[in-house]
Design a protein around this motif. Structure first.
Motif, mmCIF file in Angstrom:
data_model
loop_
_atom_site.group_PDB
_atom_site.id
_atom_site.type_symbol
_atom_site.label_atom_id
_atom_site.label_comp_id
_atom_site.label_asym_id
_atom_site.label_seq_id
_atom_site.Cartn_x
_atom_site.Cartn_y
_atom_site.Cartn_z
ATOM 1 N N LEU A 71 -22.407 14.063 -18.339
ATOM 2 C CA LEU A 71 -21.222 14.801 -17.894
ATOM 3 C C LEU A 71 -20.941 15.960 -18.842
ATOM 4 O O LEU A 71 -20.627 17.061 -18.399
ATOM 5 N N ILE A 72 -21.088 15.734 -20.131
ATOM 6 C CA ILE A 72 -20.905 16.823 -21.105
ATOM 7 C C ILE A 72 -21.913 17.926 -20.851
ATOM 8 O O ILE A 72 -21.560 19.113 -20.843
ATOM 9 N N ASP A 73 -23.167 17.559 -20.616
ATOM 10 C CA ASP A 73 -24.190 18.572 -20.309
ATOM 11 C C ASP A 73 -23.828 19.342 -19.045
ATOM 12 O O ASP A 73 -24.024 20.565 -18.968
ATOM 13 N N TYR A 74 -23.302 18.658 -18.055
ATOM 14 C CA TYR A 74 -22.868 19.285 -16.810
ATOM 15 C C TYR A 74 -21.755 20.297 -17.074
ATOM 16 O O TYR A 74 -21.810 21.433 -16.597
ATOM 17 N N ILE A 75 -20.763 19.898 -17.854
ATOM 18 C CA ILE A 75 -19.649 20.785 -18.190
ATOM 19 C C ILE A 75 -20.176 22.000 -18.959
ATOM 20 O O ILE A 75 -19.762 23.150 -18.702
ATOM 21 N N LYS A 76 -21.091 21.781 -19.884
ATOM 22 C CA LYS A 76 -21.660 22.893 -20.652
ATOM 23 C C LYS A 76 -22.397 23.868 -19.735
ATOM 24 O O LYS A 76 -22.316 25.081 -19.921
ATOM 25 N N SER A 77 -23.106 23.341 -18.742
ATOM 26 C CA SER A 77 -23.833 24.236 -17.833
ATOM 27 C C SER A 77 -22.873 25.063 -16.997
ATOM 28 O O SER A 77 -23.123 26.240 -16.748
ATOM 29 N N ILE A 78 -21.768 24.479 -16.582
ATOM 30 C CA ILE A 78 -20.751 25.230 -15.850
ATOM 31 C C ILE A 78 -20.160 26.315 -16.753
ATOM 32 O O ILE A 78 -19.970 27.462 -16.339
ATOM 33 N N GLN A 79 -19.877 25.926 -17.978
ATOM 34 C CA GLN A 79 -19.309 26.870 -18.933
ATOM 35 C C GLN A 79 -20.231 28.066 -19.162
ATOM 36 O O GLN A 79 -19.775 29.175 -19.386
ATOM 37 N N MET A 80 -21.537 27.839 -19.064
ATOM 38 C CA MET A 80 -22.502 28.921 -19.265
ATOM 39 C C MET A 80 -22.813 29.670 -17.966
ATOM 40 O O MET A 80 -23.703 30.508 -17.927
ATOM 41 N N GLY A 81 -22.063 29.349 -16.901
ATOM 42 C CA GLY A 81 -22.227 30.100 -15.668
ATOM 43 C C GLY A 81 -23.012 29.385 -14.584
ATOM 44 O O GLY A 81 -23.295 29.977 -13.543
#
Length: 84
Positions: A71-81
């Motif tokens: 989930l953290i990786d998912y949030i990070k990917s959203i944050q990066m666009g």
């Protein structure tokens, strides 16, 4: 921050501390609040909104299944666009 906002923030922290380390929470909480602007909205998203990338289970469901790091990786990917 009003008393109601503080209470909501504390509820969010209590929810996340079951699944994430302090460092993870220190990353997640500000990011999720920046996405929604309100702790109640984050709680609602976390507990009720199905996430297509995880087979339409909620963020809570992801965490309960032991995949909080994903989930953290998912949030990070959203944050990066990336796309949600």
């Amino acid at each position: 921050m009003t008393t109601t906002q503080e209470a909501s923030y504390q509820q969010l922290k209590a929810l996340l501390e079951c699944y994430f380390t302090i460092d993870d929470q220190d990353y997640l909480i500000p990011v999720l609040l920046s996405f929604s602007g309100d702790a109640n909205k984050v709680i609602s998203w976390f507990t009720q909104e199905p996430i297509p990338a995880f087979g339409n289970i909620t963020a809570l469901g992801v965490c309960v299944s032991g995949d909080g790091k994903l989930l953290i990786d998912y949030i990070k990917s959203i944050q990066m666009g990336g796309y949600a």
